[in-house]
Design a protein around this motif. Structure first.
Motif, PDB file in Angstrom:
ATOM      1  N   GLY A  13      18.916  12.126  58.577  1.00  0.00           N
ATOM      2  CA  GLY A  13      18.281  11.824  59.300  1.00  0.00           C
ATOM      3  C   GLY A  13      18.140  14.124  60.610  1.00  0.00           C
ATOM      4  N   GLY A  14      18.395  14.355  59.564  1.00  0.00           N
ATOM      5  CA  GLY A  14      17.837  15.995  60.436  1.00  0.00           C
ATOM      6  C   GLY A  14      19.355  16.434  61.324  1.00  0.00           C
ATOM      7  N   VAL A  15      20.164  15.292  61.030  1.00  0.00           N
ATOM      8  CA  VAL A  15      21.758  15.773  61.538  1.00  0.00           C
ATOM      9  C   VAL A  15      22.878  15.770  61.013  1.00  0.00           C
ATOM     10  CG1 VAL A  15      23.650  14.491  62.861  1.00  0.00           C
ATOM     11  CG2 VAL A  15      21.326  14.490  63.454  1.00  0.00           C
ATOM     12  N   HIS A  16      23.232  17.065  60.524  1.00  0.00           N
ATOM     13  CA  HIS A  16      24.638  17.179  59.391  1.00  0.00           C
ATOM     14  C   HIS A  16      25.325  16.319  59.903  1.00  0.00           C
ATOM     15  CE1 HIS A  16      22.847  20.798  57.737  1.00  0.00           C
ATOM     16  NE2 HIS A  16      22.266  21.166  58.659  1.00  0.00           N
ATOM     17  N   ASP A  17      26.263  15.595  58.667  1.00  0.00           N
ATOM     18  CA  ASP A  17      27.288  14.379  59.523  1.00  0.00           C
ATOM     19  C   ASP A  17      28.193  15.323  58.661  1.00  0.00           C
ATOM     20  OD1 ASP A  17      26.289  14.168  56.729  1.00  0.00           O
ATOM     21  OD2 ASP A  17      26.482  11.532  56.844  1.00  0.00           O
ATOM     22  N   ALA A  18      28.642  15.497  57.991  1.00  0.00           N
ATOM     23  CA  ALA A  18      29.701  16.308  57.420  1.00  0.00           C
ATOM     24  C   ALA A  18      29.648  17.662  56.222  1.00  0.00           C
ATOM     25  CB  ALA A  18      30.025  14.686  55.856  1.00  0.00           C
ATOM     26  N   ARG A  19      31.265  18.088  56.276  1.00  0.00           N
ATOM     27  CA  ARG A  19      30.987  18.998  55.045  1.00  0.00           C
ATOM     28  C   ARG A  19      31.994  19.030  53.675  1.00  0.00           C
ATOM     29  NH1 ARG A  19      33.068  22.859  58.749  1.00  0.00           N
ATOM     30  NH2 ARG A  19      30.814  23.717  58.756  1.00  0.00           N
ATOM     31  N   TYR A  37      37.883  18.422  50.123  1.00  0.00           N
ATOM     32  CA  TYR A  37      38.370  18.411  51.765  1.00  0.00           C
ATOM     33  C   TYR A  37      37.581  17.650  52.660  1.00  0.00           C
ATOM     34  CZ  TYR A  37      36.365  22.669  53.517  1.00  0.00           C
ATOM     35  OH  TYR A  37      36.612  23.500  54.482  1.00  0.00           O
ATOM     36  N   TRP A  38      36.911  17.389  53.446  1.00  0.00           N
ATOM     37  CA  TRP A  38      35.976  16.308  53.619  1.00  0.00           C
ATOM     38  C   TRP A  38      35.982  16.680  55.137  1.00  0.00           C
ATOM     39  CZ3 TRP A  38      35.849  12.396  57.054  1.00  0.00           C
ATOM     40  CH2 TRP A  38      34.051  11.753  57.308  1.00  0.00           C
ATOM     41  N   GLU A  39      34.957  17.032  56.070  1.00  0.00           N
ATOM     42  CA  GLU A  39      34.893  17.445  57.315  1.00  0.00           C
ATOM     43  C   GLU A  39      34.398  16.641  58.123  1.00  0.00           C
ATOM     44  OE1 GLU A  39      35.205  21.164  61.084  1.00  0.00           O
ATOM     45  OE2 GLU A  39      34.809  21.441  57.930  1.00  0.00           O
ATOM     46  N   ASP A  40      34.471  15.636  59.448  1.00  0.00           N
ATOM     47  CA  ASP A  40      33.764  15.019  60.066  1.00  0.00           C
ATOM     48  C   ASP A  40      32.574  16.055  60.950  1.00  0.00           C
ATOM     49  OD1 ASP A  40      31.833  13.193  61.438  1.00  0.00           O
ATOM     50  OD2 ASP A  40      33.777  10.922  61.291  1.00  0.00           O
ATOM     51  N   LEU A  41      31.928  15.760  60.861  1.00  0.00           N
ATOM     52  CA  LEU A  41      30.442  16.888  61.751  1.00  0.00           C
ATOM     53  C   LEU A  41      30.167  16.101  62.879  1.00  0.00           C
ATOM     54  CD1 LEU A  41      29.235  19.112  59.232  1.00  0.00           C
ATOM     55  CD2 LEU A  41      31.041  19.638  60.382  1.00  0.00           C
ATOM     56  N   ARG A  42      30.399  14.823  62.152  1.00  0.00           N
ATOM     57  CA  ARG A  42      29.448  14.110  63.912  1.00  0.00           C
ATOM     58  C   ARG A  42      30.494  13.447  65.691  1.00  0.00           C
ATOM     59  NH1 ARG A  42      30.288   8.634  59.746  1.00  0.00           N
ATOM     60  NH2 ARG A  42      32.504   9.140  59.915  1.00  0.00           N
TER      61      ARG A  42
END
Length: 86
Positions: A13-19, A37-42
């Motif tokens: 929805g236009g919001v970055h949530d993870a890398r 690896y996974w980084e939570d951007l929320r």
């Protein structure tokens, strides 16, 4: 010998949530190290919307997302190892 890396940034929805990133490094001894690896951007502004959209689209509450992603990464790395060693 080179290093390979692939990165992806998730968006809902236009919001970055993870890398998410996968790094491949050849070793001096025979072999290769693969790290994922996974980084939570929320976090910050838009975090609540990203959490809601994540729950709607994946059916997974935010509190369970990190462990679910770790399990998926273990599966992926296991498949890579099996393919390389066969």
């Amino acid at each position: 010998m080179g290093v390979g890396a692939q990165a992806r940034r998730g968006r809902q929805g236009g919001v970055h949530d993870a890398r998410q990133r996968c790094v491949v490094v050849p070793l001096v001894v025979p072999g290769t190290r693969v790290t994922e690896y996974w980084e939570d951007l929320r976090t910050g502004r838009g975090a609540r919307l990203a959490e809601l959209l994540g729950r709607v689209f994946t059916g997974t509450p935010p509190a369970d997302r990190a462990e679910l992603n770790r399990a998926g990464m273990r599966t992926t790395l296991g498949r890579i190892k099996a393919a390389v060693e066969s």
